[in-house]
Every structure is written in C-alpha cells, then in structure tokens.
Design a protein around this motif. Structure first.
Motif, PDB file in Angstrom:
ATOM      1  N   CYS A  21      38.697 108.856  19.385  1.00 51.35           N
ATOM      2  CA  CYS A  21      40.008 109.449  19.160  1.00 51.35           C
ATOM      3  C   CYS A  21      40.922 108.339  18.641  1.00 51.35           C
ATOM      4  O   CYS A  21      41.031 107.278  19.263  1.00 51.35           O
ATOM      5  CB  CYS A  21      40.561 110.031  20.461  1.00 51.35           C
ATOM      6  SG  CYS A  21      42.301 110.529  20.361  1.00 51.35           S
ATOM      7  N   GLU A  47      43.973 108.144  18.651  1.00 51.26           N
ATOM      8  CA  GLU A  47      45.197 107.982  19.448  1.00 51.26           C
ATOM      9  C   GLU A  47      44.925 107.223  20.750  1.00 51.26           C
ATOM     10  O   GLU A  47      45.577 106.230  21.043  1.00 51.26           O
ATOM     11  CB  GLU A  47      45.788 109.360  19.764  1.00 51.26           C
ATOM     12  CG  GLU A  47      47.150 109.326  20.419  1.00 51.26           C
ATOM     13  CD  GLU A  47      48.269 108.894  19.495  1.00 51.26           C
ATOM     14  OE1 GLU A  47      49.357 108.621  20.014  1.00 51.26           O
ATOM     15  OE2 GLU A  47      48.059 108.819  18.273  1.00 51.26           O
ATOM     16  N   CYS A  48      43.975 107.677  21.552  1.00 47.95           N
ATOM     17  CA  CYS A  48      43.744 107.075  22.869  1.00 47.95           C
ATOM     18  C   CYS A  48      42.477 106.225  22.923  1.00 47.95           C
ATOM     19  O   CYS A  48      42.188 105.618  23.958  1.00 47.95           O
ATOM     20  CB  CYS A  48      43.692 108.148  23.952  1.00 47.95           C
ATOM     21  SG  CYS A  48      42.240 109.220  23.851  1.00 47.95           S
ATOM     22  N   LEU A  82      40.884 113.387  16.631  1.00 51.84           N
ATOM     23  CA  LEU A  82      41.586 113.295  17.907  1.00 51.84           C
ATOM     24  C   LEU A  82      40.817 114.054  18.973  1.00 51.84           C
ATOM     25  O   LEU A  82      40.146 115.054  18.678  1.00 51.84           O
ATOM     26  CB  LEU A  82      42.994 113.896  17.785  1.00 51.84           C
ATOM     27  CG  LEU A  82      43.967 113.231  16.811  1.00 51.84           C
ATOM     28  CD1 LEU A  82      45.073 114.205  16.440  1.00 51.84           C
ATOM     29  CD2 LEU A  82      44.550 111.975  17.425  1.00 51.84           C
ATOM     30  N   GLU A 107      43.004 116.552  24.170  1.00 54.67           N
ATOM     31  CA  GLU A 107      44.177 116.205  24.970  1.00 54.67           C
ATOM     32  C   GLU A 107      45.283 115.593  24.108  1.00 54.67           C
ATOM     33  O   GLU A 107      46.462 115.943  24.246  1.00 54.67           O
ATOM     34  CB  GLU A 107      43.787 115.232  26.092  1.00 54.67           C
ATOM     35  CG  GLU A 107      42.982 115.847  27.208  1.00 54.67           C
ATOM     36  CD  GLU A 107      41.519 116.036  26.839  1.00 54.67           C
ATOM     37  OE1 GLU A 107      41.111 115.566  25.741  1.00 54.67           O
ATOM     38  OE2 GLU A 107      40.767 116.644  27.635  1.00 54.67           O
ATOM     39  N   CYS A 108      44.924 114.690  23.215  1.00 55.31           N
ATOM     40  CA  CYS A 108      45.927 114.063  22.344  1.00 55.31           C
ATOM     41  C   CYS A 108      46.428 115.050  21.297  1.00 55.31           C
ATOM     42  O   CYS A 108      47.620 115.066  20.964  1.00 55.31           O
ATOM     43  CB  CYS A 108      45.338 112.821  21.672  1.00 55.31           C
ATOM     44  SG  CYS A 108      45.040 111.439  22.794  1.00 55.31           S
ATOM     45  N   CYS A 161      48.655 110.922  14.004  1.00 51.45           N
ATOM     46  CA  CYS A 161      48.599 110.042  15.164  1.00 51.45           C
ATOM     47  C   CYS A 161      49.869 109.194  15.180  1.00 51.45           C
ATOM     48  O   CYS A 161      50.619 109.152  14.193  1.00 51.45           O
ATOM     49  CB  CYS A 161      47.357 109.154  15.113  1.00 51.45           C
ATOM     50  SG  CYS A 161      47.358 107.975  13.741  1.00 51.45           S
TER      51      CYS A 161
END
Length: 287
Positions: free
Chosen positions: A203, A205-206, A226, A229-230, A245
């Motif tokens: 992902c 993002e995270c 992604l 959750e993100c 993002c």
C-alpha cells in the motif's frame, strides 16, 4: 501617524518571532519581500541558516554557486542540508558546502541526479572526521549505488536507519526497503514480506504488504495501489472515485464551491484533462 508607526513596528516584532519556525528557503525568501526590516533581519541572523531546506518550488533554479552562497550565510554552522530534486547540484558543489560546514548532522539529497555515489561517499567521509557524527543520510533517487557503495557508507554510518536505502534481500538491488506495518509481519521472525516495492506489493500510503488475502484498491497516482483501510479514509475524485495518496495530494484539481458547509471536492488529473475546460464534460470521459 505615530500610532500607525507603532502598530507597524509591533507587527514586525511579531513577524521576527515567527522567522525561526519557517520551514524552507522558499518561506524565508517570501518573508524577504515583506519589508526592508525583515529582509535585513533574515540576512544577518546566522541561526536562520543553520537548516537549509530546498524543495521543488526552488529546486530547478539551484546551482552549485547559489547553494554555496546560501550555505555561507550560516557562517560554518550549518547542521541540516535538505536538497530535494535539485537537478543542477553536482558533486563539486555539494563537497564545497560540506567542507565549509563540518557540523552537518543531516544530509538529505533525494532525486539529485547530478550527484554520484563516489561524490556522496566523499562527503560522508569528510563529515565523519574528528569524531563528528552524521546522523541521517537520504540518497533515494541518486542513481548508481551498488551494495559495495552501501557497504562503504555503513563504515561511516553504522546506526540502523541512518541511511534510507539498503540492499533488497530479494533482488539484491539498492533500494528503499520499508518496514511492513502489518502487526503479524512485525511479530514474525521470518519477515517474508521484507523487500523493495518492486519485489513486494505494498500500500503506497501505509506500506503494509498486499498479499492474496488483502483487498487492493487503485489510487489516482498512476500505478499505485492502496489497502482498503487507507482507500476508505482518503478523499476521492468526484468522477472516478479514486483517491490520491498523501504524497501526491498536490496533484488534485480543487473545485471551488459557494456552499461553505459542503465537503471539499476535487478532480484527479486524468478526469480534469479529459474534461477540458467544462467540468461537467467529465461525465462523458469514458466515451
């Protein structure tokens, strides 16, 4: 008239208090234009130049000569040097600044394509003389690094995490190898998902690894993915429903709304350019 002068003086005094909290060179230069008083204060205050941060707004204009001039304002007390995507800065220019500022503890030069591994190693060697410690070195995006170069750098920066790139255990290339944020991966001793983004799908993002049991969503960034959750928490394009993002949020085409209570809306670049000048044409972008 006297009241106006006193008010102006008080405003300048407040602005002078703000100067140490400015983040980048762009912000300092912007304050330069407010008044002659602020311009002189910025020019003469050495402490303001101990952290030099040059980001893409000014990166394309930075040359070796300009960098040397900016760094000289710290009077040899420069501690942090951050150059992001400065395409005209060379090994020679960087070394000149390093040799004049032996107190640098953080050197971040991602995407500076004119720099070479040999030039950076020379700078690191210079900065670690006389028991001085270089705490942070970011070189992601500087081409040509091999595992032999990384081994040489580790002689000077042995602390874990001091360098932002390492040798990927899967492909043996020098790249960023992020730590997985998934709890099960953190607790596992095997660390099967340890690898660069080319070897392990993550992902954006995270940085959680995206296995076969993970629901994956496409981002508007182009090729980035992604975790669910993100994807759920990020703002979406009003037409294609894809989010950017955090690192690409600046690409959003914001849409003004007369209703102050309405949620902010944006178009991703793909929908914006398909739509042309009329935003409502975007409804036909799939035709």
């Amino acid at each position: 008239m006297k009241n106006e002068e006193e008010e102006e003086r008080s405003v300048h005094e407040v602005l002078l208090l703000v100067l140490p909290y400015l983040h980048s060179l762009f912000e300092l230069l912007s304050m330069n234009r407010v008044s002659r008083l602020l311009k002189n204060a910025i020019r003469d205050e050495t402490a303001l130049w101990t952290n030099v941060v040059i980001e893409p707004l000014l990166s394309s204009r930075l040359t070796d000569e300009i960098l040397s001039e900016i760094a000289s304002k710290s009077a040899g007390k420069l501690k942090t040097l951050i150059l992001r995507q400065c395409l005209r800065v060379t090994d020679k220019g960087l070394r000149r600044v390093v040799d004049s500022n032996p107190l640098i503890t953080k050197m971040i030069v991602p995407g500076c394509l004119e720099l070479t591994p040999e030039g950076i190693i020379g700078c690191v060697e210079s900065l670690t003389k006389n028991n001085h410690k270089l705490e942070t070195l970011h070189i992601n995006g500087v081409y040509g690094f091999t595992k032999h170069h990384i081994a040489a750098l580790l002689n000077y920066l042995p602390d874990v995490g001091a360098i932002d790139v390492e040798v990927c255990p899967k492909c043996d290339e020098v790249r960023m190898v992020p730590a997985c944020s998934r709890r099960s991966c953190k607790e596992s001793k095997e660390r099967k998902c340890r690898g660069c983004r080319f070897c392990v799908s993550r992902c954006v993002e995270c940085l959680v690894c995206l296995g076969s049991d993970t629901e994956v969503q496409e981002a508007a960034c182009g090729g980035d993915v992604l975790c669910l959750e993100c994807w759920l928490v990020l703002p979406k394009c009003r037409f294609c429903n894809k989010p950017y993002c955090t690192s690409h949020s600046g690409l959003r085409q914001e849409i003004e709304d007369t209703d102050d209570a309405a949620r902010p809306m944006f178009e991703c670049q793909a929908c914006y350019y398909r739509a042309g000048t009329n935003p409502y044409d975007a409804f036909d972008y799939q035709i």
